[in-house]
Design an enzyme around this catalytic site. Structure first.
Site, mmCIF file in Angstrom:
data_model
loop_
_atom_site.group_PDB
_atom_site.id
_atom_site.type_symbol
_atom_site.label_atom_id
_atom_site.label_comp_id
_atom_site.label_asym_id
_atom_site.label_seq_id
_atom_site.Cartn_x
_atom_site.Cartn_y
_atom_site.Cartn_z
ATOM 1 N N LYS A 69 0.800 -1.225 0.000
ATOM 2 C CA LYS A 69 0.000 0.000 0.000
ATOM 3 C C LYS A 69 0.833 1.276 0.000
ATOM 4 O O LYS A 69 0.344 2.323 -0.423
ATOM 5 C CB LYS A 69 -0.963 -0.005 1.189
ATOM 6 C CG LYS A 69 -2.001 -1.111 1.090
ATOM 7 C CD LYS A 69 -3.009 -1.056 2.211
ATOM 8 C CE LYS A 69 -4.057 -2.146 2.035
ATOM 9 N NZ LYS A 69 -5.157 -2.049 2.994
ATOM 10 N N ASP A 105 -10.060 2.168 1.953
ATOM 11 C CA ASP A 105 -10.009 1.646 3.327
ATOM 12 C C ASP A 105 -10.460 2.724 4.309
ATOM 13 O O ASP A 105 -11.221 2.465 5.243
ATOM 14 C CB ASP A 105 -8.583 1.225 3.700
ATOM 15 C CG ASP A 105 -8.137 -0.038 2.997
ATOM 16 O OD1 ASP A 105 -8.995 -0.888 2.683
ATOM 17 O OD2 ASP A 105 -6.921 -0.183 2.764
ATOM 18 N N GLY A 128 -0.464 -1.830 15.113
ATOM 19 C CA GLY A 128 0.054 -1.874 13.756
ATOM 20 C C GLY A 128 0.409 -0.485 13.272
ATOM 21 O O GLY A 128 -0.077 0.518 13.811
ATOM 22 N N SER A 129 1.273 -0.411 12.254
ATOM 23 C CA SER A 129 1.692 0.910 11.759
ATOM 24 C C SER A 129 1.904 0.928 10.252
ATOM 25 O O SER A 129 2.584 1.791 9.725
ATOM 26 C CB SER A 129 2.990 1.349 12.457
ATOM 27 O OG SER A 129 4.028 0.399 12.238
ATOM 28 N N GLY A 130 1.319 -0.031 9.535
ATOM 29 C CA GLY A 130 1.453 -0.084 8.079
ATOM 30 C C GLY A 130 0.408 0.747 7.368
ATOM 31 O O GLY A 130 -0.193 1.665 7.950
ATOM 32 N N GLY A 131 0.169 0.439 6.087
ATOM 33 C CA GLY A 131 -0.757 1.220 5.277
ATOM 34 C C GLY A 131 -2.178 1.215 5.803
ATOM 35 O O GLY A 131 -2.858 2.241 5.805
#
Length: 276
Positions: A69, A105, A128-131
């Site tokens: 992402k 999203d 969490g810390s992603g897209g």
């Protein structure tokens, strides 16, 4: 579904661990609406080559899932505000070779917080810390939540994400709890990128779940993740990744086709998707 033919419009998804969710949802709507379209999921071996294929082959739409992402940003021509604001992409629309990126999203998370009437006074833990975490944290901020903590082992991404939206960061849960728990990691996902063991793991410990008022897992496959099962067993209301998947997929469908299905058609596609 029409027999494959030269005039058929193709849409695809790119993910390290593809599921049939989008494939079943989109193709069922194509059939209901009589569209000469087809949707196929792929696990690319080279993201840059895959996006070049989208452009060069005239593939109309491309859904982007974990872990691409953020990496895909450098490969598109234009960022819609929905993606640019959070530097995360889950949708690409190809118009005559021009690739425009969106993030549906964010829309899904925002709608679910509103439709479930989640009190903005709730304290929130986002793991969490992603897209997907970016979309979630941005939606929380824009929905009026103020007490949000990002839990992420990666300090560089976790602290940066929290700071961007005026929230706090911690490297681990460390016994903490909150009114609302949100998992935006692959933990609990079928075929988890971290390995089979994590597909059965809980993203939050049982005592944290027991102290919460609402549990939200963005993982869509399976529909009943270990976290959702544990929350239901503890008598907690839940928001599931399957709900996120339906809303964001519908937004993608409209972006790709320009057609808005009826609520009845969406429900039928959702039921078909979940019946796999």
């Amino acid at each position: 579904m029409p027999i494959l033919n030269k005039d058929m419009t193709l849409c695809i998804s790119l993910s390290a661990r593809p599921s049939n969710n989008g494939t079943r949802f989109h193709n069922h709507l194509y059939e209901q609406l009589g569209l000469n379209w087809i949707y196929k999921a792929f696990a690319p071996t080279n993201l840059e080559q895959a996006i070049a294929g989208v452009r060069g082959l005239g593939i109309r739409g491309c859904a982007i899932s974990m872990p691409y992402k953020e990496d895909v940003i450098a490969l598109v021509d234009e960022m819609d505000p929905s993606a640019k604001a959070i530097d995360s992409v889950n949708t690409i629309v190809n118009t005559d070779g021009h690739l425009k990126a969106y993030n549906t999203d964010y829309t899904a998370i925002e709608q679910l917080l509103a439709s479930n009437a989640v009190p903005t006074g709730y304290s929130v833990l986002v793991q969490g810390s992603g897209g997907m975490a970016k979309a979630t944290v941005a939606a929380l901020r824009d929905s009026g939540f103020t007490d949000v903590t990002v839990i992420a082992r990666n300090e560089a991404t976790g602290r940066t994400l929290a700071d961007q939206y005026g929230f706090s960061w911690r490297p681990s849960l460390d016994g903490g709890t909150a009114d609302l728990l949100i998992n935006v990691t692959p933990i609990g996902m079928t075929g988890s990128m971290a390995g089979g063991a994590e597909a059965e793991a809980l993203s939050f410990p049982a005592e944290t779940i027991g102290a919460a008022k609402l549990v939200f897992d963005v993982v869509a496959l399976p529909a009943e993740t270990p976290l959702i099962k544990a929350a239901r067993a503890a008598g907690k209301p839940v928001i599931t990744g399957a709900e996120v998947a339906t809303i964001q997929a519908l937004e993608q469908f409209v972006l790709y086709t320009g057609v808005t299905p009826t609520p009845e058609q969406v429900r039928a596609a959702e039921e078909f998707m979940r019946a796999q």
